[in-house]
Design an enzyme around this catalytic site. Sequence first.
Site, mmCIF file in Angstrom:
data_model
loop_
_atom_site.group_PDB
_atom_site.id
_atom_site.type_symbol
_atom_site.label_atom_id
_atom_site.label_comp_id
_atom_site.label_asym_id
_atom_site.label_seq_id
_atom_site.Cartn_x
_atom_site.Cartn_y
_atom_site.Cartn_z
ATOM 1 N N TYR A 1 -2.688 -25.313 -38.886
ATOM 2 C CA TYR A 1 -2.526 -26.631 -38.061
ATOM 3 C C TYR A 1 -3.394 -27.134 -36.764
ATOM 4 C CZ TYR A 1 0.554 -29.970 -35.170
ATOM 5 O OH TYR A 1 1.038 -31.081 -34.142
ATOM 6 N N SER B 1 -2.920 -33.086 -31.383
ATOM 7 C CA SER B 1 -2.137 -32.351 -30.603
ATOM 8 C C SER B 1 -2.910 -31.281 -29.576
ATOM 9 C CB SER B 1 -1.283 -31.283 -31.562
ATOM 10 O OG SER B 1 -0.920 -30.000 -30.792
#
Length: 239
Positions: free
Chosen positions: A161, A145
């Site tokens: 995350y 990401s």
Amino acid sequence: MGDTSMGDITRAVLVTGGARGIGVEISRQLADRGLRVLVGARSRDAAEEVCRGIGGSAIPLALDVTSAESIREAVWEARELTGGVDVLVNNAGVSLDGHRKTPDFDEDVLRATLDTNLAGAWRMAEAVVPGMVRAGYGRVVNVTSSYGSLALIDSGRHPAYRISKTALNALTRMLAAELSGTGVLVNAADPGWTRSGMGGAAAPRGPEEGADTPVWLATLPEGDDTTGGLFAERKPLPW
Ligand SMILES: NC(=O)c1ccc[n+]([C@@H]2O[C@H](COP(=O)([O-])OP(=O)(O)OC[C@H]3O[C@@H](n4cnc5c(N)ncnc54)[C@H](OP(=O)(O)O)[C@@H]3O)[C@@H](O)[C@H]2O)c1
């Protein structure tokens, strides 16, 4: 379109988290490109349903990337059915932070996030990369990401995350460096903010767009030397 076959040998690709969200679309697009797709999912029933939707030769696998035993059994089954895994898409991921921001620290969330997003991908690489090296061909795609990009950090939201994806990016570089010259190419792909269980309904990108860069990297043609990179929309993204 990338190279997906060698003579009459069809390449086999294992997609983790292949029964939901972007993983379904990665599996479908790779099947459309002629690869034999192994759809990994924690629920075999869910994987079977996706395989029925894909049709052709797609194979369901029960696979939990946090379990070494599950990985061992799934990779054994994959080898029995296809002869070996030529391409690995480490797509499985979790986002467990909720509204937490740094410096809030939740050790359980951090451990669980790293267990799937980093260690899961690492365990999978350990299980399949030696076979790729022996074959002199392999593609590993780590679905990461932009949140993992050190260069792009602009807030302390989603701390576990983000850190898990930064670490996954580092794993990508290390694996790529270690496998240089073996025929195994290792890259990281950011799907962008995409509608899914994780991305939610308001995301601007559909799963087809989210799957595009991972699929492109999974099908880099023979002779291509793209490795150790981080890409979004098929273009380099800063680390
Ligand atoms: N959506 C976005 O905006 C976005 C943006 C950037 C990056 N990403 C990345 O894209 C990837 C796919 O995300 P998504 O948006 O499709 O999310 P999703 O809809 O929540 O799907 C996550 C997938 O990961 C699987 N998974 C989770 N834990 C697992 C485990 N222990 N073992 C095996 N599979 C496991 C899930 O399988 P189950 O069905 O078994 O739960 C599911 O298939 C993730 O790596 C995510 O970080 C997504």
